[in-house]
Design a protein around this motif. Structure first.
Motif, mmCIF file in Angstrom:
data_model
loop_
_atom_site.group_PDB
_atom_site.id
_atom_site.type_symbol
_atom_site.label_atom_id
_atom_site.label_comp_id
_atom_site.label_asym_id
_atom_site.label_seq_id
_atom_site.Cartn_x
_atom_site.Cartn_y
_atom_site.Cartn_z
ATOM 1 N N TYR A 1 12.386 -7.829 -16.499
ATOM 2 C CA TYR A 1 12.663 -6.722 -17.417
ATOM 3 C C TYR A 1 12.046 -5.440 -16.689
ATOM 4 O O TYR A 1 12.676 -4.303 -16.772
ATOM 5 N N TRP A 2 11.063 -5.558 -15.893
ATOM 6 C CA TRP A 2 10.439 -4.487 -15.206
ATOM 7 C C TRP A 2 11.094 -3.569 -14.484
ATOM 8 O O TRP A 2 11.229 -2.719 -13.977
ATOM 9 N N ARG A 3 12.194 -4.613 -13.710
ATOM 10 C CA ARG A 3 13.173 -4.273 -12.791
ATOM 11 C C ARG A 3 13.959 -3.051 -13.400
ATOM 12 O O ARG A 3 14.689 -2.286 -12.549
ATOM 13 N N GLU B 1 2.088 -3.418 -15.764
ATOM 14 C CA GLU B 1 3.272 -4.092 -16.582
ATOM 15 C C GLU B 1 3.997 -5.070 -15.673
ATOM 16 O O GLU B 1 4.155 -6.217 -16.335
ATOM 17 N N ALA B 2 4.410 -4.515 -14.612
ATOM 18 C CA ALA B 2 5.122 -5.387 -13.608
ATOM 19 C C ALA B 2 4.206 -6.761 -13.240
ATOM 20 O O ALA B 2 4.761 -7.613 -13.227
ATOM 21 N N PHE B 3 2.813 -6.221 -12.904
ATOM 22 C CA PHE B 3 2.117 -7.287 -12.124
ATOM 23 C C PHE B 3 1.754 -8.326 -13.418
ATOM 24 O O PHE B 3 1.946 -9.847 -12.935
ATOM 25 N N MET B 4 1.751 -7.959 -14.543
ATOM 26 C CA MET B 4 1.466 -8.658 -16.142
ATOM 27 C C MET B 4 2.582 -9.691 -15.881
ATOM 28 O O MET B 4 2.429 -10.833 -16.334
ATOM 29 N N GLU B 5 3.815 -9.309 -15.976
ATOM 30 C CA GLU B 5 4.945 -9.774 -16.306
ATOM 31 C C GLU B 5 5.329 -10.983 -15.381
ATOM 32 O O GLU B 5 5.626 -12.005 -15.432
ATOM 33 N N GLU B 6 4.957 -10.528 -14.073
ATOM 34 C CA GLU B 6 5.282 -11.597 -12.734
ATOM 35 C C GLU B 6 3.988 -12.625 -13.067
ATOM 36 O O GLU B 6 4.692 -13.753 -12.996
ATOM 37 N N LEU B 7 2.809 -12.336 -13.405
ATOM 38 C CA LEU B 7 1.983 -13.220 -13.690
ATOM 39 C C LEU B 7 2.047 -14.157 -14.766
ATOM 40 O O LEU B 7 1.863 -15.422 -14.450
ATOM 41 N N SER B 8 2.367 -13.522 -15.747
ATOM 42 C CA SER B 8 2.590 -14.384 -17.182
ATOM 43 C C SER B 8 3.969 -15.332 -17.108
ATOM 44 O O SER B 8 4.139 -16.304 -17.327
ATOM 45 N N LYS C 1 1.432 11.674 -14.393
ATOM 46 C CA LYS C 1 2.126 10.989 -13.488
ATOM 47 C C LYS C 1 1.369 9.674 -12.925
ATOM 48 O O LYS C 1 1.840 8.652 -12.981
ATOM 49 N N THR C 2 -0.076 9.825 -12.995
ATOM 50 C CA THR C 2 -0.906 8.726 -12.309
ATOM 51 C C THR C 2 -0.858 7.624 -13.354
ATOM 52 O O THR C 2 -0.720 6.700 -12.882
ATOM 53 N N TYR C 3 -1.022 7.910 -14.702
ATOM 54 C CA TYR C 3 -0.852 6.626 -15.677
ATOM 55 C C TYR C 3 0.018 6.239 -15.589
ATOM 56 O O TYR C 3 0.277 4.754 -15.696
ATOM 57 N N ARG C 4 1.533 6.899 -15.718
ATOM 58 C CA ARG C 4 2.876 6.480 -15.833
ATOM 59 C C ARG C 4 3.103 5.262 -14.566
ATOM 60 O O ARG C 4 3.595 4.118 -14.533
ATOM 61 N N PHE C 5 2.491 5.870 -13.193
ATOM 62 C CA PHE C 5 2.731 5.115 -12.223
ATOM 63 C C PHE C 5 1.957 3.758 -12.292
ATOM 64 O O PHE C 5 2.104 2.569 -11.907
ATOM 65 N N VAL C 6 0.662 3.890 -12.640
ATOM 66 C CA VAL C 6 -0.467 2.487 -12.629
ATOM 67 C C VAL C 6 0.216 1.832 -13.691
ATOM 68 O O VAL C 6 0.137 0.377 -13.692
ATOM 69 N N ASN C 7 0.258 2.473 -14.844
ATOM 70 C CA ASN C 7 0.855 1.524 -16.206
ATOM 71 C C ASN C 7 1.986 0.847 -15.795
ATOM 72 O O ASN C 7 2.134 -0.543 -16.198
ATOM 73 N N PHE C 8 3.094 1.426 -14.938
ATOM 74 C CA PHE C 8 4.281 0.536 -14.536
ATOM 75 C C PHE C 8 3.994 -0.638 -13.774
ATOM 76 O O PHE C 8 4.473 -1.752 -14.033
ATOM 77 N N TYR C 9 3.062 -0.410 -12.729
ATOM 78 C CA TYR C 9 2.988 -1.325 -11.846
ATOM 79 C C TYR C 9 2.047 -2.680 -12.446
ATOM 80 O O TYR C 9 2.122 -3.610 -12.083
#
Length: 335
Positions: free
Chosen positions: A329-331, A156-163, A146-154
């Motif tokens: 898309y992350w939403r 990816e969200a951060f990288m998408e927002e930044l890009s 769960k920790t990996y999925r939680f960290v990976n989700f946010y």
């Protein structure tokens, strides 16, 4: 929940090193917890709070706090011992091209052993490297936690927002350049495309010849039949030509002969055009077309209305791209 793949662990040729990894991982977690707790205990308010509510615990830990460096150095000595052991093994096994590469590649192991303030927290990097190594050899699978999925989700969200913000900023800058009449397009035409006009003509000529050769030649008979059929139907619907059949004796013959002649002429013309395109003789024709689109610099002045229309077209295309970039898309993956 993190599961250990015991089968991969037993079948591995590096079993002893993986056991050392697990031992070091446990020591690192204990050491980091000790560092965090001592940092919290360092506040006078915390010491007073413990003295008031749990005096036995405070009395037990306070001497340890005063000798924190000594206890931390015990961990450091173990970490350094393991570091030099792995360094010696890498030299013996020729893992790296030079014997002195190991400490540079694993610099965080050495820097984290420096018992100074915030440098101690670089030992987290050592935890990450061990976990990554175990995951790489399929001893553990962090992707199921769960920790990996939680960290990976946010992440990816951060990288998408930044890009997205970077892309929008770049596209907005391009739009401003286009509106200001940037010489970029003139430079592309004059400095890049025009000097390569002969190369473009050769390439387009070759591609057209290949397309005509592969598309027309194998289907020549079917195309001729289709053209003759279309011409025949068109002539039958022509009123002037249909009146010929009312001529005495020779009318139907003239009508039929004319229909065949026109169909044959159209099919022959189309055939000749495609034969020319499929041969090397198409080069002059293609070169003329390229010269129309890429005239000699200064030869033809561009029309202002056409330039304005082209600028508006480019801006609208960039607006459409920006609208697509704004889609988050992350939403869609939010629970």
């Amino acid at each position: 929940m993190l599961h250990i793949n015991r089968e991969n662990l037993k079948s591995s040729h590096q079993l002893i090193w993986f056991i050392i990894d697990f031992l070091m991982l446990g020591l690192l977690i204990i050491n980091l917890a000790f560092i965090i707790w001592d940092s919290i205990y360092n506040f006078v308010a915390i010491q007073e709070l413990l003295k008031d509510h749990t005096p036995a615990l405070q009395a037990l830990y306070h001497p340890i706090h005063e000798r924190f460096i000594f206890y931390d150095m015990i961990f450091v000595s173990i970490f350094l011992g393991e570091f030099f052991l792995r360094w010696g093994y890498s030299v013996k096994a020729s893992i790296y091209d030079r014997w002195y590469f190991y400490p540079f590649i694993h610099w965080y192991d050495l820097v984290g052993c420096i018992p100074v303030g915030s440098l101690r927290f670089l030992r987290v990097l050592r935890v990450i490297s061990i976990v990554y190594r175990l995951h790489q050899y399929k001893i553990i699978d962090v992707t199921n936690t769960k920790t990996y999925r939680f960290v990976n989700f946010y992440y990816e969200a951060f990288m998408e927002e930044l890009s997205d913000r970077i892309v929008l900023k770049v596209l907005s800058g391009v739009q401003q350049e286009v509106k200001r009449g940037s010489p970029l397009f003139d430079k592309i035409q004059q400095d890049i495309l025009y000097p390569r006009r002969a190369m473009l003509s050769d390439w387009i000529s070759m591609r057209v010849a290949e397309a005509a050769q592969e598309g027309y030649v194998p289907n020549r008979g079917a195309l001729r039949s289709y053209l003759e059929d279309r011409v025949d139907n068109a002539l039958k619907q022509n009123l002037e030509l249909s009146r010929l059949k009312y001529l005495p004796v020779v009318g139907p013959t003239i009508q039929e002969t004319l229909e065949e002649a026109v169909g044959d002429i159209v099919a022959h013309v189309i055939h000749q055009i495609l034969e020319d395109l499929a041969s090397a003789s198409n080069h002059a024709f293609i070169e003329d077309i390229v010269n129309v689109f890429l005239p000699t610099p200064g030869e033809v002045e561009a029309d202002e209305a056409q330039n304005e229309a082209l600028i508006n077209l480019i801006i609208e295309i960039l607006d459409a791209v920006k609208e697509q970039v704004r889609v988050k898309y992350w939403r869609e993956e939010l629970p």
